[in-house]
Design an enzyme around this catalytic site. Sequence first.
Site, PDB file in Angstrom:
ATOM      1  N   GLU A   1      36.956  50.202  56.214  1.00 26.69           N
ATOM      2  CA  GLU A   1      36.518  49.679  57.742  1.00 26.69           C
ATOM      3  C   GLU A   1      37.062  50.937  58.841  1.00 26.69           C
ATOM      4  O   GLU A   1      36.070  51.109  59.706  1.00 26.69           O
ATOM      5  CB  GLU A   1      37.591  48.553  58.243  1.00 26.69           C
ATOM      6  CG  GLU A   1      37.276  47.531  57.499  1.00 26.69           C
ATOM      7  CD  GLU A   1      35.795  46.901  58.046  1.00 26.69           C
ATOM      8  OE1 GLU A   1      35.587  46.837  59.012  1.00 26.69           O
ATOM      9  OE2 GLU A   1      35.218  46.516  56.842  1.00 26.69           O
TER      10      GLU A   1
ATOM     11  N   HIS B   1      45.675  54.127  48.774  1.00 23.08           N
ATOM     12  CA  HIS B   1      46.456  54.688  49.529  1.00 23.08           C
ATOM     13  C   HIS B   1      47.855  54.333  48.912  1.00 23.08           C
ATOM     14  O   HIS B   1      47.956  53.654  47.988  1.00 23.08           O
ATOM     15  CB  HIS B   1      46.686  53.937  50.780  1.00 23.08           C
ATOM     16  CG  HIS B   1      45.014  53.946  51.404  1.00 23.08           C
ATOM     17  ND1 HIS B   1      44.394  55.271  51.483  1.00 23.08           N
ATOM     18  CD2 HIS B   1      44.073  53.095  51.549  1.00 23.08           C
ATOM     19  CE1 HIS B   1      43.177  54.837  52.174  1.00 23.08           C
ATOM     20  NE2 HIS B   1      42.931  53.530  52.080  1.00 23.08           N
TER      21      HIS B   1
ATOM     22  N   ARG C   1      47.046  48.135  55.166  1.00 22.17           N
ATOM     23  CA  ARG C   1      45.918  47.808  54.589  1.00 22.17           C
ATOM     24  C   ARG C   1      45.747  48.563  53.166  1.00 22.17           C
ATOM     25  O   ARG C   1      45.113  49.526  52.928  1.00 22.17           O
ATOM     26  CB  ARG C   1      44.767  47.632  55.366  1.00 22.17           C
ATOM     27  CG  ARG C   1      45.010  46.739  56.363  1.00 22.17           C
ATOM     28  CD  ARG C   1      43.648  46.521  57.174  1.00 22.17           C
ATOM     29  NE  ARG C   1      43.789  45.266  58.233  1.00 22.17           N
ATOM     30  CZ  ARG C   1      44.056  45.650  59.468  1.00 22.17           C
ATOM     31  NH1 ARG C   1      44.371  47.067  59.876  1.00 22.17           N
ATOM     32  NH2 ARG C   1      44.208  44.663  60.386  1.00 22.17           N
TER      33      ARG C   1
ATOM     34  N   GLU D   1      41.535  54.076  66.683  1.00 23.66           N
ATOM     35  CA  GLU D   1      41.307  52.662  66.812  1.00 23.66           C
ATOM     36  C   GLU D   1      42.045  51.956  68.204  1.00 23.66           C
ATOM     37  O   GLU D   1      41.359  51.401  68.992  1.00 23.66           O
ATOM     38  CB  GLU D   1      41.431  51.776  66.015  1.00 23.66           C
ATOM     39  CG  GLU D   1      40.735  51.878  64.822  1.00 23.66           C
ATOM     40  CD  GLU D   1      41.134  52.951  63.393  1.00 23.66           C
ATOM     41  OE1 GLU D   1      40.795  52.985  62.582  1.00 23.66           O
ATOM     42  OE2 GLU D   1      42.371  53.809  63.979  1.00 23.66           O
TER      43      GLU D   1
ATOM     44  N   ASP E   1      41.480  54.833  60.689  1.00 19.16           N
ATOM     45  CA  ASP E   1      42.256  54.369  59.701  1.00 19.16           C
ATOM     46  C   ASP E   1      41.644  54.925  58.359  1.00 19.16           C
ATOM     47  O   ASP E   1      40.408  54.952  58.194  1.00 19.16           O
ATOM     48  CB  ASP E   1      42.045  52.880  59.591  1.00 19.16           C
ATOM     49  CG  ASP E   1      43.310  52.376  60.631  1.00 19.16           C
ATOM     50  OD1 ASP E   1      44.008  53.059  61.083  1.00 19.16           O
ATOM     51  OD2 ASP E   1      43.042  51.082  60.820  1.00 19.16           O
TER      52      ASP E   1
ATOM     53  N   TYR F   1      50.335  53.029  56.452  1.00 15.72           N
ATOM     54  CA  TYR F   1      49.267  52.054  56.673  1.00 15.72           C
ATOM     55  C   TYR F   1      49.404  50.960  55.856  1.00 15.72           C
ATOM     56  O   TYR F   1      49.536  50.638  54.714  1.00 15.72           O
ATOM     57  CB  TYR F   1      48.138  52.829  56.198  1.00 15.72           C
ATOM     58  CG  TYR F   1      46.675  52.074  56.621  1.00 15.72           C
ATOM     59  CD1 TYR F   1      46.386  51.826  57.856  1.00 15.72           C
ATOM     60  CD2 TYR F   1      45.810  51.900  55.761  1.00 15.72           C
ATOM     61  CE1 TYR F   1      45.330  51.207  58.544  1.00 15.72           C
ATOM     62  CE2 TYR F   1      44.358  51.157  56.240  1.00 15.72           C
ATOM     63  CZ  TYR F   1      44.294  50.866  57.594  1.00 15.72           C
ATOM     64  OH  TYR F   1      43.253  50.294  58.026  1.00 15.72           O
TER      65      TYR F   1
ATOM     66  N   ASP G   1      40.684  53.891  55.300  1.00 18.35           N
ATOM     67  CA  ASP G   1      40.037  53.021  54.629  1.00 18.35           C
ATOM     68  C   ASP G   1      38.563  52.908  54.830  1.00 18.35           C
ATOM     69  O   ASP G   1      38.028  53.392  55.735  1.00 18.35           O
ATOM     70  CB  ASP G   1      40.710  51.589  54.571  1.00 18.35           C
ATOM     71  CG  ASP G   1      40.750  50.854  55.898  1.00 18.35           C
ATOM     72  OD1 ASP G   1      40.054  51.513  57.011  1.00 18.35           O
ATOM     73  OD2 ASP G   1      41.441  49.713  56.093  1.00 18.35           O
TER      74      ASP G   1
END
Length: 850
Positions: free
Chosen positions: A86, A342, A297, A7, A82, A295, A84
């Site tokens: 998103e 996670h 989130r 990203e 990432d 991470y 997740d």
Amino acid sequence: MQLVIVESPAKAKTIEKYLGKDFKVLASYGHVRDLPPKDGSVRPDEGFAMDWEVYSDKRNREQVKAIADAAKKSDRLILATDPDREGEAISWHVLELLKKKKALPGDVERVTFNAITKQAVTDAMKAPRELDQDLIDAYLGRRALDYLFGFTLSPVLWRKLPGAKSAGRVQSVALRLICEREHEIEVFVPQEYWSVTAKMEHDGTGFDARLARFDGKKLERLSIGDKGMADAAKKAVEDGRFTVEEVETKPLKRSPAPPFTTSTLQQEAARKLGFSASHTMRCAQKLYEAGAITYMRTDGVQMDMSAIMAARDAIADRFSEDYRPEKPRFYKTKAKNTQEAHEAIRPTDFRKDRAGSGDEAKLYDLIFKRAMASQMATAQLERTTVNMRDPTGQHELRATGQVVKFPGFLAVYSESFDEKSEDDDDNLLPVMRKGDAPAKKDVEAIQHFTQPPPRFSEASLVKRLEELGIGRPSTYASTIQTLRDRDYVRMEKNRFFAEDSGRLLTAFLERFFPRYVAYDFTAEMEEELDEVSGGRAEYKALLEAFWRDFKPKSDEVMERQPSEVTEVLDEFLADFLFPERADGHDPRWCPLCAEQDREGGELHLRGGRYGAFIGCVNYPECTFRRKFGQPGDGDGSDDTVMGEDPDTGLPVERKTGRFGPYVQLGEGKEAKRASIPKDIDDFDLEWALKLLGLPRIVGAHPETGKEIEAAIGRYGPYLRHDGKYAKLQSTRDVFDTGMNAAVTLLAEAANRKGGSRGAREPLKVLGKTEAGDDVKLMDGRYGPYVTDGNVNATIPRDKDKDALTLEEALAMIAEKAAKGPAKKKRKAPAKKKPAAKKKAAPRKKAAAKD
């Protein structure tokens, strides 16, 4: 070549170092495309087909092109966004774009890692997988759902509710929580109660003891309800001689909290550091990209086993073995709708207790201590309760206290809470035994009043949303920021206050769309989306069920006249807008009509160009107006007196005008006014006086001798000196920026505008040309570039300027020189002026009608 997509540029730079020369790592800069903000981007009649559009900004277009060009030259594409939903969606978007551009390599794989460390990245590269279609479907379902909710409901609001801007699926429910709390506070009736406390002393140690029994009856919190009873209880304590009857000592144990999730990190950073949710996530993102934390989130509370062992080793190194429990601790979340996909947020290396600088360092310290404490020993405490009675046995005093016998995890970290319990008592009591008679030094009877529930802070709002299972921790920061940006709420002293526009919107949704702002319905939607991500449900079926009921309801409300909507809201909000009056008049009584002996004066909710207000049915004969959110006996004024200026004695008022809230000093044309900035969460009289005192003189510039001013203008906070300006980052900077910082900012602003190009310093001198000229790396208005003094060559976005060599710079300069100077655009020929029209003969005025 193997192409890796992540990203952010910072993440790309770090990972490329880990992977070596065979890999090229490019950043997507987040999402590369989205649903266009217009009707028809999601088409329910075509199976919820979605149109996607590449972001139109120049940087995104250039980066998409760079990715496509690199993909055409690559043998393998590795999507490493990432771990997740998103992140999976970003990978899917990149993949779909490359398919359309026919730039897809033959080998496409997906890898994920929970931390940006060399070990985590290289291990992930050895275990690639395919894209997770269930996660992608969950993203598509959520994105389509939010689009259909917002783009269907917002036009209804614009036409039927003056002043409303938009509504969102989660945002509207969060706003309802804030508005309901505001209403609870307004209708709360405080209740008087008293407490009687004796100041005691024993063996030279003072302590407090409260009256727990009076006239043989156990006292509850509200038992002493008036001054008469309080005085009688105080006298009984003053006259009595109290001796110790019972000493009870109980051991207490406290276990550590689990490591942070996204939600608990936002809450604790708000309480301990005063960070907003969005600022916490920005700092955490930088720490993650720097490889300092895992991470950020996540709703998981468990750490990887290797991390647990590393934490236990660090505990043993820093403390004695007593602080390390025999077995590792394992945690399970209690929040609703958690996925626990996670790890919890933790340091990547427990040997490093520092990372980043400024706010990042503060946040890392919080994360480090919480994660380490989660694996430490239980704290051992001792709670002591001492009961003392007078000779009659009718009156009893009670003293409580606790001591820490072994700190355990408290040696590193103690969790904080929004509200302190009245039972919390960490007093240290002297050693007392039965029969002791502590000396009584003083007795106090203190009046109290019950308090309404506190307004939400960011921490308590996030906690409540999580408890209800509404939204996702990763979205809370943006949800809260949206409410503030649209002026539905404001922050004062770090608490949310509902604005009139927010209360009216909430009332409208509760009356016309009650199902869609219901807490249970919104939480159920989250559960259904989680079913999709788990592969147990189909996202189009979810959308179909939602749309089947939502669309007809929206159409029904759209067909209503605005006046009809206002009439319904007038009745729905009657208890709030027109409560019983203290003077006995009808709640809808118009004071202006009564003053002018006009019959029929009655107040109702009205809609205007700038929002809702309270007006009289006798308009235009009666011009009475009252602000929407000002119920009761108001006379039409919506001013709030905050205090007075100590220098002038003039009142300082908070007001709301056409362009938002402001403060005013004095009255009439001579009054001074200042807008209230959005970035002040603790706005009070002190801040009001600061704003009214602007501009602030920083001092005289050391070179020119002319004054430097700090002020707030149309485009935000700024510095001004000798006709030149420099932007400041926040309102606080207007009052905190000193002379050295001001001079530096003004100089940097002049350089950016080209005001002193000759004086601009290079970022680095790379070497010399054959002619002996310096080859410099410069920072320009449109990004970094290299120059030999004659030719400037822009550095491509995919090139790391810090790793640039002299040879590469010379090649760029030569290539730019070969192209020659940029061609100037030809000016369009000036348009001929049209021939002047002859003046028309003046018209005769129409005769006045009788």
